[in-house]
Structures are given as structure tokens and as C-alpha cells.
Scaffold this motif. Structure first.
Motif, PDB file in Angstrom:
ATOM      1  N   ASN A 111      -6.328  13.166   3.294  1.00 60.94           N
ATOM      2  CA  ASN A 111      -7.720  13.235   3.727  1.00 60.94           C
ATOM      3  C   ASN A 111      -8.109  14.716   3.894  1.00 60.94           C
ATOM      4  N   ARG A 112      -9.330  14.956   4.247  1.00 60.79           N
ATOM      5  CA  ARG A 112      -9.838  16.341   4.298  1.00 60.79           C
ATOM      6  C   ARG A 112      -9.064  17.214   5.281  1.00 60.79           C
ATOM      7  N   ASP A 113      -8.749  16.662   6.452  1.00 66.01           N
ATOM      8  CA  ASP A 113      -7.993  17.427   7.463  1.00 66.01           C
ATOM      9  C   ASP A 113      -6.616  17.816   6.946  1.00 66.01           C
ATOM     10  N   VAL A 114      -5.936  16.850   6.334  1.00 63.25           N
ATOM     11  CA  VAL A 114      -4.580  17.104   5.833  1.00 63.25           C
ATOM     12  C   VAL A 114      -4.629  18.094   4.672  1.00 63.25           C
ATOM     13  N   ALA A 115      -5.618  17.937   3.782  1.00 61.05           N
ATOM     14  CA  ALA A 115      -5.756  18.864   2.656  1.00 61.05           C
ATOM     15  C   ALA A 115      -5.996  20.289   3.165  1.00 61.05           C
ATOM     16  N   LEU A 116      -6.816  20.427   4.191  1.00 61.71           N
ATOM     17  CA  LEU A 116      -7.075  21.756   4.772  1.00 61.71           C
ATOM     18  C   LEU A 116      -5.812  22.313   5.413  1.00 61.71           C
ATOM     19  N   LEU A 117      -5.089  21.475   6.124  1.00 63.83           N
ATOM     20  CA  LEU A 117      -3.837  21.906   6.754  1.00 63.83           C
ATOM     21  C   LEU A 117      -2.832  22.366   5.705  1.00 63.83           C
ATOM     22  N   LEU A 118      -2.656  21.577   4.651  1.00 61.65           N
ATOM     23  CA  LEU A 118      -1.730  21.963   3.584  1.00 61.65           C
ATOM     24  C   LEU A 118      -2.146  23.284   2.954  1.00 61.65           C
ATOM     25  N   ASP A 119      -3.442  23.456   2.749  1.00 66.71           N
ATOM     26  CA  ASP A 119      -3.949  24.695   2.162  1.00 66.71           C
ATOM     27  C   ASP A 119      -3.670  25.883   3.075  1.00 66.71           C
ATOM     28  N   ARG A 120      -3.914  25.729   4.384  1.00 61.91           N
ATOM     29  CA  ARG A 120      -3.670  26.823   5.336  1.00 61.91           C
ATOM     30  C   ARG A 120      -2.185  27.181   5.415  1.00 61.91           C
ATOM     31  N   LEU A 121      -1.325  26.174   5.237  1.00 57.18           N
ATOM     32  CA  LEU A 121       0.115  26.422   5.284  1.00 57.18           C
ATOM     33  C   LEU A 121       0.657  26.917   3.941  1.00 57.18           C
ATOM     34  N   GLY A 122      -0.203  26.949   2.926  1.00 65.53           N
ATOM     35  CA  GLY A 122       0.239  27.396   1.607  1.00 65.53           C
ATOM     36  C   GLY A 122       1.118  26.371   0.910  1.00 65.53           C
ATOM     37  N   LEU A 123       0.906  25.097   1.201  1.00 61.88           N
ATOM     38  CA  LEU A 123       1.711  24.034   0.617  1.00 61.88           C
ATOM     39  C   LEU A 123       0.850  23.183  -0.304  1.00 61.88           C
ATOM     40  N   SER A 124       1.496  22.549  -1.260  1.00 65.18           N
ATOM     41  CA  SER A 124       0.783  21.610  -2.124  1.00 65.18           C
ATOM     42  C   SER A 124       1.692  20.414  -2.377  1.00 65.18           C
ATOM     43  N   LEU A 125       1.074  19.287  -2.592  1.00 68.75           N
ATOM     44  CA  LEU A 125       1.840  18.072  -2.870  1.00 68.75           C
ATOM     45  C   LEU A 125       2.234  18.059  -4.338  1.00 68.75           C
ATOM     46  N   PRO A 126       3.387  17.519  -4.655  1.00 68.49           N
ATOM     47  CA  PRO A 126       3.791  17.430  -6.067  1.00 68.49           C
ATOM     48  C   PRO A 126       2.887  16.452  -6.813  1.00 68.49           C
ATOM     49  N   ALA A 127       2.873  16.588  -8.111  1.00 71.15           N
ATOM     50  CA  ALA A 127       2.094  15.665  -8.944  1.00 71.15           C
ATOM     51  C   ALA A 127       2.678  14.261  -8.820  1.00 71.15           C
ATOM     52  N   GLN A 128       1.828  13.285  -9.033  1.00 72.14           N
ATOM     53  CA  GLN A 128       2.292  11.899  -9.017  1.00 72.14           C
ATOM     54  C   GLN A 128       3.286  11.712 -10.164  1.00 72.14           C
ATOM     55  N   PRO A 129       4.420  11.052  -9.929  1.00 75.35           N
ATOM     56  CA  PRO A 129       5.401  10.871 -11.008  1.00 75.35           C
ATOM     57  C   PRO A 129       4.872   9.904 -12.072  1.00 75.35           C
ATOM     58  N   PRO A 130       5.363  10.031 -13.297  1.00 73.37           N
ATOM     59  CA  PRO A 130       4.921   9.116 -14.353  1.00 73.37           C
ATOM     60  C   PRO A 130       5.464   7.705 -14.106  1.00 73.37           C
ATOM     61  N   PRO A 131       4.794   6.695 -14.643  1.00 77.27           N
ATOM     62  CA  PRO A 131       5.287   5.320 -14.478  1.00 77.27           C
ATOM     63  C   PRO A 131       6.614   5.112 -15.204  1.00 77.27           C
ATOM     64  N   LYS A 132       7.379   4.140 -14.722  1.00 72.93           N
ATOM     65  CA  LYS A 132       8.656   3.780 -15.344  1.00 72.93           C
ATOM     66  C   LYS A 132       8.633   2.301 -15.681  1.00 72.93           C
ATOM     67  N   ILE A 133       9.289   1.962 -16.762  1.00 77.11           N
ATOM     68  CA  ILE A 133       9.454   0.557 -17.116  1.00 77.11           C
ATOM     69  C   ILE A 133      10.903   0.194 -16.825  1.00 77.11           C
ATOM     70  N   ARG A 134      11.089  -0.922 -16.134  1.00 80.39           N
ATOM     71  CA  ARG A 134      12.444  -1.322 -15.753  1.00 80.39           C
ATOM     72  C   ARG A 134      12.609  -2.821 -15.874  1.00 80.39           C
ATOM     73  N   THR A 135      13.865  -3.237 -15.910  1.00 79.33           N
ATOM     74  CA  THR A 135      14.180  -4.658 -15.898  1.00 79.33           C
ATOM     75  C   THR A 135      14.318  -5.057 -14.430  1.00 79.33           C
ATOM     76  N   PRO A 136      13.638  -6.108 -14.006  1.00 85.84           N
ATOM     77  CA  PRO A 136      13.685  -6.471 -12.598  1.00 85.84           C
ATOM     78  C   PRO A 136      15.081  -6.878 -12.160  1.00 85.84           C
ATOM     79  N   VAL A 137      15.385  -6.584 -10.905  1.00 82.36           N
ATOM     80  CA  VAL A 137      16.654  -6.965 -10.310  1.00 82.36           C
ATOM     81  C   VAL A 137      16.490  -8.360  -9.728  1.00 82.36           C
ATOM     82  N   PRO A 138      17.367  -9.311 -10.119  1.00 82.53           N
ATOM     83  CA  PRO A 138      17.233 -10.675  -9.565  1.00 82.53           C
ATOM     84  C   PRO A 138      17.471 -10.674  -8.073  1.00 82.53           C
ATOM     85  N   HIS A 139      16.659 -11.441  -7.362  1.00 84.32           N
ATOM     86  CA  HIS A 139      16.792 -11.555  -5.903  1.00 84.32           C
ATOM     87  C   HIS A 139      17.750 -12.690  -5.574  1.00 84.32           C
TER      88      HIS A 139
END
Length: 141
Positions: A111-139
């Protein structure tokens, strides 16, 4: 204040006391933020690991406190932790027509507060990872 320290300077004794307060605060923060309950360790290596984690929490908290002091006086690490706690990670699983799954690991946008805080601290969030295709694990039950 009473002490068994041989130190004659009341200011030095107060600084020692405040360091103790900071260590205890860091440990409480670690326990609260990770949702830890009281732990009764049975093995010495686990006790050492627990103390090591508490020490790391203290070091990170003091480092953050110093950085905040320079960038935003009056803002405390606890407030930063509360703001950053609004960021969440989630797995979105979409079934495909060929019996596999599309896995999207995503984080919420700050949100805006968190984005401002990250900016003031000189931090940035990593990019969203790309999607993966997988075979489901049986439950199993």
C-alpha cells in the motif's frame, strides 16, 4: 536503580540498562512476529540455535533502528515490522486441462505507506516470479 556493576558513571549504567532493554525487546519481537510459544529445549545445540536467532534478531533490530534514526527519526523498528506485515505471499494454483497445475507464487502489492517506507529505506521488492507448471502431488489421508 541498583546494580552490582563497579561502574561509577550513572550514564554508563543507564546505557547498559538500555542495551538490556533493547535485547529483551528484540527477543519479544522475534517471538511475537514468528508466533513462537514458550520453548523448552532438550538439547544444547537447540538452546544455542535459539540464542543465536535471538542475537540475530537483536542485531537486525539495532541495525534497523540506526537506519531509521538517520532517515525517519521517531519511527521505531516495531512500527516498521507492523507495516511490512501487511505484505503477504500466496500460492495461486490453477488446474490445467492436461491434469497438471499452473503455480503462481505471488505477493501482495504494497500500500502507499509501505511503498513510501520501502522507498525511504532504499529497498525494493523483487519482481514477481514467473509461473511454473507442475504435476500435482496426490493427497493422502
Amino acid at each position: 536503580m541498583r546494580t552490582n556493576l563497579p561502574e561509577d558513571d550513572p550514564e554508563q549504567i543507564w546505557r547498559y540498562y538500555m542495551q538490556l532493554v533493547f535485547v529483551e525487546e528484540a527477543f519479544r519481537t522475534l517471538k511475537n512476529d514468528l508466533g513462537l510459544r514458550p520453548i523448552y529445549h532438550q538439547k544444547p545445540e537447540r538452546i544455542e540455535a535459539h540464542l543465536f536467532l535471538a542475537f540475530l534478531a537483536y542485531c537486525l533490530s539495532i541495525t534497523l533502528r540506526q537506519k531509521l534514526h538517520d532517515l525517519a527519526p521517531g519511527l521505531m523498528p516495531r512500527s516498521v515490522f507492523e507495516k511490512l506485515a501487511t505484505l503477504q505471499m500466496l500460492d495461486v494454483i490453477v488446474p490445467t486441462t492436461d491434469d497438471r497445475e499452473l503455480l503462481l507464487v505471488r505477493r501482495t502489492e504494497p500500500n502507499r505507506d509501505v511503498a513510501l517506507l520501502l522507498d525511504r529505506l532504499g529497498l525494493s521488492l523483487p519482481a514477481q516470479p514467473p509461473p511454473k507448471i507442475r504435476t500435482p502431488v496426490p493427497h493422502s489421508l
